[in-house]
Design an enzyme around this catalytic site. Structure first.
Site, mmCIF file in Angstrom:
data_model
loop_
_atom_site.group_PDB
_atom_site.id
_atom_site.type_symbol
_atom_site.label_atom_id
_atom_site.label_comp_id
_atom_site.label_asym_id
_atom_site.label_seq_id
_atom_site.Cartn_x
_atom_site.Cartn_y
_atom_site.Cartn_z
ATOM 1 N N GLY A 89 4.324 -4.674 9.902
ATOM 2 C CA GLY A 89 3.758 -3.557 9.136
ATOM 3 C C GLY A 89 3.300 -2.437 10.049
ATOM 4 O O GLY A 89 2.174 -1.959 9.953
ATOM 5 N N ASP B 158 11.454 -8.023 5.147
ATOM 6 C CA ASP B 158 10.368 -8.488 4.284
ATOM 7 C C ASP B 158 9.724 -9.695 4.960
ATOM 8 O O ASP B 158 10.392 -10.724 5.157
ATOM 9 C CB ASP B 158 10.946 -8.872 2.914
ATOM 10 C CG ASP B 158 9.863 -9.284 1.924
ATOM 11 O OD1 ASP B 158 8.704 -9.481 2.332
ATOM 12 O OD2 ASP B 158 10.207 -9.414 0.735
ATOM 13 N N VAL B 159 8.450 -9.594 5.306
ATOM 14 C CA VAL B 159 7.811 -10.716 6.025
ATOM 15 C C VAL B 159 7.714 -11.976 5.163
ATOM 16 O O VAL B 159 7.465 -13.067 5.685
ATOM 17 C CB VAL B 159 6.408 -10.334 6.577
ATOM 18 C CG1 VAL B 159 6.511 -9.271 7.648
ATOM 19 C CG2 VAL B 159 5.451 -9.934 5.468
ATOM 20 N N SER C 261 -9.326 -8.996 5.594
ATOM 21 C CA SER C 261 -10.004 -7.908 4.884
ATOM 22 C C SER C 261 -11.440 -8.335 4.632
ATOM 23 O O SER C 261 -11.708 -9.523 4.405
ATOM 24 C CB SER C 261 -9.322 -7.619 3.544
ATOM 25 O OG SER C 261 -10.154 -6.783 2.750
ATOM 26 N N TYR D 46 -5.091 -11.230 -3.748
ATOM 27 C CA TYR D 46 -5.337 -10.575 -2.455
ATOM 28 C C TYR D 46 -6.554 -11.183 -1.758
ATOM 29 O O TYR D 46 -6.506 -11.520 -0.569
ATOM 30 C CB TYR D 46 -5.533 -9.075 -2.695
ATOM 31 C CG TYR D 46 -5.691 -8.222 -1.449
ATOM 32 C CD1 TYR D 46 -4.570 -7.767 -0.749
ATOM 33 C CD2 TYR D 46 -6.948 -7.839 -0.990
ATOM 34 C CE1 TYR D 46 -4.705 -6.964 0.379
ATOM 35 C CE2 TYR D 46 -7.095 -7.040 0.132
ATOM 36 C CZ TYR D 46 -5.970 -6.601 0.815
ATOM 37 O OH TYR D 46 -6.120 -5.797 1.934
ATOM 38 N N ALA E 78 -5.774 -14.614 -0.518
ATOM 39 C CA ALA E 78 -4.930 -14.572 0.689
ATOM 40 C C ALA E 78 -5.752 -14.199 1.916
ATOM 41 O O ALA E 78 -5.623 -14.814 2.986
ATOM 42 C CB ALA E 78 -3.796 -13.571 0.490
ATOM 43 N N LYS E 79 -6.604 -13.199 1.777
ATOM 44 C CA LYS E 79 -7.369 -12.737 2.946
ATOM 45 C C LYS E 79 -8.398 -13.788 3.378
ATOM 46 O O LYS E 79 -8.646 -13.957 4.567
ATOM 47 C CB LYS E 79 -8.033 -11.394 2.639
ATOM 48 C CG LYS E 79 -7.035 -10.241 2.425
ATOM 49 C CD LYS E 79 -6.061 -10.104 3.577
ATOM 50 C CE LYS E 79 -5.337 -8.753 3.568
ATOM 51 N NZ LYS E 79 -4.340 -8.651 4.658
HETATM 52 P P1 NAD Z 1 -0.061 0.595 4.450
HETATM 53 O O1 NAD Z 1 0.496 0.485 3.085
HETATM 54 O O2 NAD Z 1 -0.470 1.926 4.966
HETATM 55 O O3 NAD Z 1 0.957 -0.050 5.513
HETATM 56 C C1 NAD Z 1 1.495 -1.318 5.269
HETATM 57 C C2 NAD Z 1 2.572 -1.606 6.311
HETATM 58 O O4 NAD Z 1 3.066 -2.920 6.045
HETATM 59 C C3 NAD Z 1 3.760 -0.675 6.216
HETATM 60 O O5 NAD Z 1 4.362 -0.538 7.494
HETATM 61 C C4 NAD Z 1 4.702 -1.430 5.270
HETATM 62 O O6 NAD Z 1 6.074 -1.064 5.429
HETATM 63 C C5 NAD Z 1 4.455 -2.846 5.736
HETATM 64 N N1 NAD Z 1 4.739 -3.852 4.726
HETATM 65 C C6 NAD Z 1 4.211 -3.986 3.496
HETATM 66 N N2 NAD Z 1 4.725 -5.051 2.870
HETATM 67 C C7 NAD Z 1 5.614 -5.609 3.735
HETATM 68 C C8 NAD Z 1 6.486 -6.718 3.676
HETATM 69 N N3 NAD Z 1 6.576 -7.498 2.586
HETATM 70 N N4 NAD Z 1 7.278 -6.981 4.750
HETATM 71 C C9 NAD Z 1 7.227 -6.202 5.852
HETATM 72 N N5 NAD Z 1 6.411 -5.148 5.971
HETATM 73 C C10 NAD Z 1 5.624 -4.852 4.921
HETATM 74 O O7 NAD Z 1 -1.294 -0.431 4.473
HETATM 75 P P2 NAD Z 1 -2.550 -0.586 5.447
HETATM 76 O O8 NAD Z 1 -3.754 -0.154 4.679
HETATM 77 O O9 NAD Z 1 -2.276 -0.010 6.775
HETATM 78 O O10 NAD Z 1 -2.627 -2.182 5.524
HETATM 79 C C11 NAD Z 1 -2.365 -2.908 6.719
HETATM 80 C C12 NAD Z 1 -3.092 -4.234 6.619
HETATM 81 O O11 NAD Z 1 -4.496 -3.984 6.543
HETATM 82 C C13 NAD Z 1 -2.749 -5.046 5.394
HETATM 83 O O12 NAD Z 1 -2.691 -6.421 5.728
HETATM 84 C C14 NAD Z 1 -3.907 -4.786 4.454
HETATM 85 O O13 NAD Z 1 -4.075 -5.821 3.527
HETATM 86 C C15 NAD Z 1 -5.036 -4.704 5.467
HETATM 87 N N6 NAD Z 1 -6.257 -4.026 5.009
HETATM 88 C C16 NAD Z 1 -6.233 -2.729 4.618
HETATM 89 C C17 NAD Z 1 -7.418 -2.119 4.214
HETATM 90 C C18 NAD Z 1 -7.455 -0.686 3.747
HETATM 91 O O14 NAD Z 1 -8.508 -0.272 3.196
HETATM 92 N N7 NAD Z 1 -6.427 0.098 3.940
HETATM 93 C C19 NAD Z 1 -8.616 -2.838 4.239
HETATM 94 C C20 NAD Z 1 -8.601 -4.172 4.648
HETATM 95 C C21 NAD Z 1 -7.405 -4.753 5.052
#
Ligand code: NAD
Length: 251
Positions: free
Chosen positions: A14, A65-66, A144, A157, A160-161
């Site tokens: 990601g 897709d992971v 998270s 979600y 999972a976290k």
């Molecule tokens: P984002 O949507 O900006 O980026 C997500 C990235 O993951 C992208 O590169 C996307 O292409 C990739 N991705 C999504 N699903 C995928 C899949 N099935 N296979 C391969 N790649 C995949 O999201 P983000 O906010 O940067 O989130 C990154 C991580 O941080 C995630 O695990 C999210 O749960 C976690 N997170 C985010 C927040 C927030 O507030 N943004 C808070 C806590 C945790």
């Protein structure tokens, strides 16, 4: 400080936007070559790869897709063949499927667990033997703060976290004696595409409820990942979940 990851290879799932993008660029700035995957975001991936190259580091990227375990293993195998053995794995790819518990189908639960939990398992296994043979490695999982706080309409979600918090606690005990340090980051609310889905005014409303008075920036989460990845900063973290969250949850 600079060059904290000089000569290392980091694999980030990601990495085309949001938090993973900032990890990729920060780690490259600190001297690492970067492999990252994404899901159907070629434009974002090209931009990040360009940024890595501009920093004088090598980039390898692929849409995969992971939740496709064979695809994820293949990406990691080919990334190591292209860049060299993985020193730092960031299992970061994530998404959310929201809805009331009563109406969310089993398939949504399975999907969220596969993308976050199964992928963390598969990717850690893919780099494990190599790290163990070299006696050194870092595995960083993006959890998270919602693992601790819960939330409405996001049972899969949060489940999972929270599982990832347990994952690093267990795996770190097997890893530390081998020199593999496994930890998690539990970010608070951060402005990314993921939270943009929450609509107009989300950042202002959410930020106003935090002691710090604003939501987070992806670079602030990437900095926590660098701490865990680097030495000596990350050397004494084992099974920890560190939570840059603006004071939303304190523990
Ligand atoms: P984002 O949507 O900006 O980026 C997500 C990235 O993951 C992208 O590169 C996307 O292409 C990739 N991705 C999504 N699903 C995928 C899949 N099935 N296979 C391969 N790649 C995949 O999201 P983000 O906010 O940067 O989130 C990154 C991580 O941080 C995630 O695990 C999210 O749960 C976690 N997170 C985010 C927040 C927030 O507030 N943004 C808070 C806590 C945790």
């Amino acid at each position: 400080m600079s060059g904290q990851l000089a000569g290392q290879v980091a694999i980030i799932t990601g990495g085309s936007r949001g938090i993973g993008r900032e990890m990729a660029l920060l780690f490259a700035r600190e001297g690492a070559d970067i492999a990252f995957c994404h899901l159907d975001d070629e434009a974002g991936a090209a931009e990040v790869a360009g940024g890595i190259a501009a920093l004088g580091r090598r980039a390898f990227h692929r849409s995969v897709d992971v939740a496709d375990s064979d695809g994820l293993r293949g990406f990691i195998r080919d990334a190591e063949a292209a860049l060299g053995p993985c020193d730092v794995l960031c299992s970061n790819a994530g998404m959310n499927l929201r809805g009331p518990f009563e109406t969310l189908p089993d398939e949504h639960f399975d999907r969220v667990i596969a993308v976050h939990v199964k992928a963390a398992w598969v990717s850690a296994k893919a780099v494990w033997d190599g790290m163990a043979a070299r006696g050194r490695g870092r595995i960083i999982v993006t959890a998270s703060q919602l693992a601790f706080k819960g939330g409405i309409g996001i049972v899969p979600y949060v489940t999972a976290k929270a599982a990832l918090v347990g994952f690093v606690r267990a795996l770190s005990r097997e890893g530390a004696p081998k020199g593999i340090l496994v930890n998690a980051i539990a970010p608070g609310p951060v402005t990314t595409d993921l939270t943009a889905q929450l609509g107009e005014g989300w950042a202002e409303r959410t930020g106003a409820g935090l002691p710090i008075g604003r939501v987070g920036k992806p670079a602030e989460i990437a900095a926590a990942a660098l701490l865990l990845a680097s030495s000596p900063g990350g050397d004494f973290f084992v099974g920890a979940t560190i939570s840059p969250n603006g004071g939303d949850v304190m523990h």
